[in-house]
Design a protein around this motif. Structure first.
Motif, PDB file in Angstrom:
ATOM      1  N   PHE A 109       0.846  -1.212   0.000  1.00 22.26           N
ATOM      2  CA  PHE A 109       0.000   0.000   0.000  1.00 22.26           C
ATOM      3  C   PHE A 109       0.871   1.248   0.000  1.00 22.26           C
ATOM      4  N   TYR A 113       0.268   3.683  -3.228  1.00 28.58           N
ATOM      5  CA  TYR A 113      -0.464   4.943  -3.065  1.00 28.58           C
ATOM      6  C   TYR A 113       0.459   6.104  -2.757  1.00 28.58           C
ATOM      7  N   TYR A 114       1.648   6.139  -3.383  1.00 31.25           N
ATOM      8  CA  TYR A 114       2.542   7.278  -3.161  1.00 31.25           C
ATOM      9  C   TYR A 114       1.883   8.554  -3.688  1.00 31.25           C
ATOM     10  N   GLY A 115       2.220   9.664  -3.032  1.00 31.12           N
ATOM     11  CA  GLY A 115       1.515  10.907  -3.303  1.00 31.12           C
ATOM     12  C   GLY A 115       1.871  11.546  -4.637  1.00 31.12           C
ATOM     13  N   ARG A 116       0.866  12.082  -5.316  1.00 35.30           N
ATOM     14  CA  ARG A 116       1.056  12.836  -6.545  1.00 35.30           C
ATOM     15  C   ARG A 116       0.252  14.118  -6.428  1.00 35.30           C
ATOM     16  N   ASN A 119      -3.662  14.519  -6.909  1.00 38.04           N
ATOM     17  CA  ASN A 119      -4.396  13.344  -6.431  1.00 38.04           C
ATOM     18  C   ASN A 119      -5.086  13.652  -5.110  1.00 38.04           C
ATOM     19  N   VAL A 120      -6.221  13.026  -4.892  1.00 35.56           N
ATOM     20  CA  VAL A 120      -6.890  13.203  -3.602  1.00 35.56           C
ATOM     21  C   VAL A 120      -7.106  11.823  -3.001  1.00 35.56           C
ATOM     22  N   ALA A 121      -6.782  11.709  -1.712  1.00 31.99           N
ATOM     23  CA  ALA A 121      -6.969  10.433  -1.035  1.00 31.99           C
ATOM     24  C   ALA A 121      -8.456  10.139  -0.879  1.00 31.99           C
ATOM     25  N   THR A 122      -8.787   8.856  -0.733  1.00 33.88           N
ATOM     26  CA  THR A 122     -10.184   8.467  -0.524  1.00 33.88           C
ATOM     27  C   THR A 122     -10.564   8.692   0.932  1.00 33.88           C
ATOM     28  N   TYR A 123     -11.650   9.421   1.147  1.00 35.85           N
ATOM     29  CA  TYR A 123     -12.111   9.687   2.519  1.00 35.85           C
ATOM     30  C   TYR A 123     -12.803   8.433   3.035  1.00 35.85           C
ATOM     31  N   PHE A 124     -12.149   7.715   3.929  1.00 34.40           N
ATOM     32  CA  PHE A 124     -12.654   6.410   4.370  1.00 34.40           C
ATOM     33  C   PHE A 124     -12.411   6.285   5.875  1.00 34.40           C
ATOM     34  N   PRO A 125     -13.255   6.979   6.671  1.00 34.85           N
ATOM     35  CA  PRO A 125     -12.935   7.079   8.093  1.00 34.85           C
ATOM     36  C   PRO A 125     -13.225   5.822   8.911  1.00 34.85           C
ATOM     37  N   HIS A 126     -14.239   5.062   8.564  1.00 36.31           N
ATOM     38  CA  HIS A 126     -14.446   3.812   9.303  1.00 36.31           C
ATOM     39  C   HIS A 126     -15.439   2.944   8.562  1.00 36.31           C
ATOM     40  N   ASN A 127     -15.476   1.667   8.970  1.00 33.52           N
ATOM     41  CA  ASN A 127     -16.409   0.737   8.379  1.00 33.52           C
ATOM     42  C   ASN A 127     -16.643  -0.350   9.413  1.00 33.52           C
ATOM     43  N   ILE A 130     -16.064  -4.325   8.470  1.00 30.77           N
ATOM     44  CA  ILE A 130     -14.734  -4.940   8.398  1.00 30.77           C
ATOM     45  C   ILE A 130     -14.024  -4.851   9.748  1.00 30.77           C
TER      46      ILE A 130
END
Lengths: 347, 603
Positions: A109, A113-116, A119-127, A130
């Motif tokens: 990972f 997913y190195y930064g460019r 690019n915008v990261a996926t907002y994924f605070p909890h689930n 899983i």
């Protein structure tokens, strides 16, 4: 002179690193970037380094396993040791499985997913789903580990059977003394206040249970396929009686008696013939030859495994597993302690 | 009359202000300072120096282990003819180096240094307070720590050498001066140093707890605290509850050593003499020691995990995954850490049934730890990762925390522990899981918050070199070490060639030592970068990493009181990174929620 050179070397190293830092900073100034800011180029480069690391890391792990596993202890020489080794392998299987997956995901990972810029990261605070899964699965796996472990633990720590051969292991800085309980299989009373140069264990001459007790140093013999019950004592500091080949260990604590027991299933002579052991001994003797030491033969060993002073590293005793016949012969050649001391006194 | 009074008051106030701004003396500003930022810097610099000394010690005894009997000029150079005659390490000094290396790393560096630096720096900054609840106690906390560090090192300057019974100093070995040189004056110094350290830790810990509970700024509810603060908070509670128990253990040991009591001593014959003491038990010491000792490893690792949570989230430009689960895990780990201590004692003569209870509680603690590891990995997933040196160290921590945690399963299982207890397997396990992990976390913190500590940046490229040098050598040292333990090599052996059994393992020891030296050299790069950047590094802008937390809303200056104007108000949780519909990829905590926006990771 050497001291002076050391100082010079240290100073020069520091100066060199200093110049290196200056060069980095000036170079980034020339390029018009801020020296601390991480550029897209840095990110891309670092992600490749991380991927390389992942490969190098797993290669290193496999290389270690290949090179060092053959140096591990030979098969367990006690009854419970065989089952313990099985439990080890079971746990190792789980551990390596989890290790491989988590490390691979972590570094993969990081690589992927190195930064460019842009690019915008996926907002994924909890689930919750899983999170529930990865709480419950470890809980189940750990329960299995706990149940299997405790089953074995209860077996190993259960009291020794009544017909087990009783041997006292007496620890002091920096050697081991063994006392065999003799024909009655009962140890005589002893008291630390009775210790003298001759009576190193402080045996009480008023207790008839001790009249047949036999004291042995340097090397103990135990018979094959018989349960041995060790009573452990120490006269000064904490020691630990560690029998690596029998997968057995217990501390020797001054002021109290601790116990372990095991049943040896391979004699010293049989062990010496195992191809695995022969191969390891060849390696050991090659090393010894380099140092100019005499070649050694395989022996079981009892080590001290609790820091006990400056010579802790050499507090050991040889353990010999005999056939029952040989054991009886060996024991018959030893005289009970009090008989010996009476002989000495009458001389 | 009343007018006059008012004027006088105003004048006095002005004078007071002026005193604050311009006339603070060197002593009150840099030495006996009560400002949390200065105290934090004092802790950090002391810890860096102590860590360097402890690392040098480890290199010396690693030389002995890889090439026993070989002559090294450096050993004679540092230890002199008394302990390093002809360049061969003295066995007593070997034990002392192992002991003091462990004590310094566990207490001075990873407890005092780590919590002292970052709790002090970040608690007031991140909760929006002007300083700690009690600046004076905070100052005392540092100076007790300093004194304790000096006394610990003083052991090297007494005739009989420092304490040498292992960092756990089990009696009777540590209680009887007849047992070894290290149990003479050196041991007394160890106990004095440790008592002062406990005082320092308690003063600090109480302060942290009170500050977090009482001085949070408007809007900063407990569920809006950054995970760093949660980690420091729980750590402080663990310290306050467990360090007094170590103090009692130390006190009873002092009594046994100096006043003829028998708390830990019974039926001992040593030095040709039967001692009077009877009825005590060393097992009592083990219980007291590990009642601190086990929470202690979480006192070490939780702050490192807290720093990592923040750094990973900021640099992955993503909210930390499962914020509430992370808080839950910290609390669960903190609670469980109090009921696992006897897993250090399975084979010490404790009742085996009691052992089985501790197997259960110990393996339970793996669950919240696993949750934390999974959450870190998920935070990286689909991020936009910026590889600052701090981020690399944080990722490194996750890796070592997993590797070391997994071997903990072996040691937690009483059956398997029988075989590897007190062998190099244990040394490898705890170095990876708490030693290396906590150091990586601490270094990550230093790189990340260097702009807040010294207003400047550390050099990035030297940081990269430092990270890879450290990380590669950490695995290079401690991965092969597991095999030594599985082959049955006991720890704290001066030499493994006294009898034939371990002769074929010498290659492993050489490999480990080479990586240890490489690791030590990497730290020289860090030392240089640290001190050089402190004075010459490029000046930092206000919020260089694009962070949400409050410390980056303060001006880049050592302002007393942190915020020149009013304290900031908090409107949201600290992890709104890359939130959909926002202009930038971060939304500081001081930005009010817009209509219809939910807080705390809700969509």
């Amino acid at each position: 002179m050497i001291k002076f050179l050391v100082y010079v070397a240290i100073i020069l190293t520091i100066v060199a690193i200093g110049y290196l830092a200056r060069v980095f900073e000036l170079a980034s100034k020339l390029k018009g970037t801020k020296p601390h800011e991480v550029s897209d180029k840095d990110n891309k480069f670092m992600s490749k380094v991380i991927l390389t690391w992942l490969i190098v890391f797993f290669t290193f792990v496999i290389w270690n396993l290949k090179k060092f596993v053959p140096l591990m202890l030979p098969e367990a020489a006690s009854e419970h040791g065989v089952e313990m080794d099985w439990l080890y392998n079971f746990n190792w299987a789980i551990i390596f499985f989890v290790f491989t997956i988590t490390q691979a995901l972590l570094f993969f990972f990081a690589y992927k997913y190195y930064g460019r810029k842009g690019n915008v990261a996926t907002y994924f605070p909890h689930n919750n789903k899983i999170e529930m899964i990865w709480t419950v699965i470890p809980a189940i796996v750990l329960s299995v580990i706990i149940i299997l472990g405790l089953k074995q633990w209860n077996k190993i720590t259960a009291p020794a059977s009544d017909d087990a051969i009783v041997i006292q292991l007496y620890a002091k800085q920096f050697d081991w003394t063994a006392r065999y309980a003799g024909k009655d299989n009962q140890l005589g009373e002893s008291n630390y206040k009775l210790i003298t140069d001759v009576n190193a264990l402080g045996m009480d001459s008023a207790d008839s249970k001790g009249f047949d007790d036999i004291i042995v140093k340097n090397e103990i013999h135990i018979p094959l396929n018989k349960e041995i019950s060790f009573k452990l004592n120490s006269r000064d500091v904490i020691h630990s009686a560690y029998f690596p080949h029998f997968r057995s260990q217990m501390n020797c604590v001054p002021g109290m008696t601790t116990v372990i027991h095991f049943k040896p299933i391979i004699t010293t002579a049989q062990m010496r013939e195992k191809p695995e052991v022969k191969r390891q001994m060849a390696g050991i003797n090659a090393r010894r030859a380099e140092r100019g030491d005499k070649p050694a033969e395989f022996d079981y060993i009892l080590l001290c495994n609790k820091i006990c002073g400056n010579s802790h590293y050499n507090m050991q005793m040889t353990v010999v597993v005999d056939t029952e016949e040989d054991y009886k012969k060996w024991l018959a050649s030893k005289k009970p302690f009090f008989d010996k001391s009476i002989e000495v006194a009458s001389k | 009359m009343s007018m006059n009074n008012h004027d006088q008051h105003a004048q006095a106030h002005n004078l007071h202000e002026e005193h604050h701004d311009h006339e603070e003396s060197f002593v009150s500003k840099y030495i006996f300072s009560m400002d949390h930022k200065t105290i934090s810097r004092q802790f950090l610099i002391t810890a860096v120096i102590m860590a360097f000394l402890a690392m040098m010690m480890s290199v010396l005894f690693r030389l002995q282990l890889a090439w026993p009997g070989e002559k090294f000029a450096i050993i004679n150079f540092i230890l002199g003819d008394k302990w390093g005659k002809d360049g061969i390490l003295d066995p007593g000094m070997y034990m002392a180096l192992v002991t003091i290396h462990g004590t310094i790393m566990v207490f001075m560096v990873l407890t005092g240094g780590l919590s002292g630096t970052f709790s002090n720096l970040l608690i007031p900054y991140q909760i929006g307070a002007r300083d700690m609840a009690s600046g004076f106690l905070n100052m005392l906390s540092y100076w007790f720590f300093f004194l304790s560090s000096v006394i610990m090192m003083a052991g090297f300057f007494v005739e009989t050498g420092p304490a040498s019974g292992g960092w756990t100093v089990y009696p009777p070995l540590s209680a009887l001066p007849q047992a070894m040189d290290g149990s003479k004056l050196g041991m007394t110094l160890w106990l004095v140093s440790m008592s002062l350290f406990i005082i320092s830790s308690l003063l600090g810990g109480l302060n942290y707890i009170v500050t977090v509970l009482n001085l949070r700024t408007k809007g900063m509810s407990m569920t809006r605290l950054p995970l760093t603060i949660w980690a420091f908070f729980i750590t402080a509670i663990l310290g306050v509850l467990s360090f007094p128990v170590l103090f009692s253990a130390a006190l009873l040991l002092i009594f046994d050593r100096s006043f003829g009591t028998s708390f830990y001593l019974s039926d001992i014959y040593i030095g040709g003499q039967a001692l009077e003491q009877t009825g005590g038990s060393p097992i009592l010491y083990l219980h007291l020691f590990w009642f601190l000792g086990h929470p202690e490893v979480y006192i070490i690792i939780l702050p490192a995990l807290g720093l990592t949570s923040e750094i990973i989230s900021v640099n992955a430009r993503k909210p930390i995954f499962g914020y509430r689960a992370m808080i839950g895990s910290i609390i669960a780990i903190g609670f469980l850490s109090f009921i696992v201590w006897a897993h250090h004692m399975y084979i010490t003569g404790m009742n085996p049934f009691l052992g089985s209870v501790f197997v259960f509680t110990t393996l339970l603690i793996a669950i919240p730890s696993a949750v934390k590891a999974f959450n870190y990995i998920t935070t990286l997933w689909k991020g936009n990762i910026r590889f600052t040196p701090a981020m690399l160290f944080a990722i490194g921590l996750v890796s070592t925390f997993i590797s070391g945690g997994l071997t903990g399963i072996i040691l937690a299982d009483s059956t398997l522990d029988i075989h590897v207890h007190d062998t190099y397997f244990v040394v490898a396990h705890f170095h990876i899981v708490m030693g290396v992990s906590a150091i990586l976390g601490m270094l990550a913190g230093v790189y990340h918050w260097f702009p807040k500590l010294f207003l400047r940046h550390m050099n990035k490229k030297l940081g990269y070199i430092h990270f890879w040098g450290t990380f590669i050598s950490a695995y290079g040292v401690f991965f092969p070490m597991h095999f030594l333990g599985l082959a049955g090599v006991p720890r704290r052996y001066y030499n493994n060639t006294a009898f034939p059994m371990f002769d074929n393992l010498v290659d492993i020891n050489v490999l480990i030592t080479i990586f240890a030296i490489l690791g030590a050299l990497s730290q020289v790069v860090f030392l240089f970068n640290f001190f050089y950047s402190m004075f010459r590094g490029p000046k930092s802008e206000q919020n260089p990493w694009g962070s949400n937390t409050l410390e980056w809303t303060t001006p880049m200056a050592n302002t007393h009181g942190n915020w020149p104007g009013a304290l900031p108000t908090v409107y949201r949780w600290p992890y709104d990174y890359s939130k959909p519909g926002k202009e930038k990829d971060f939304v500081p905590q001081t930005v009010p929620l817009v209509d219809g926006e939910t807080d705390g990771g809700g969509h």
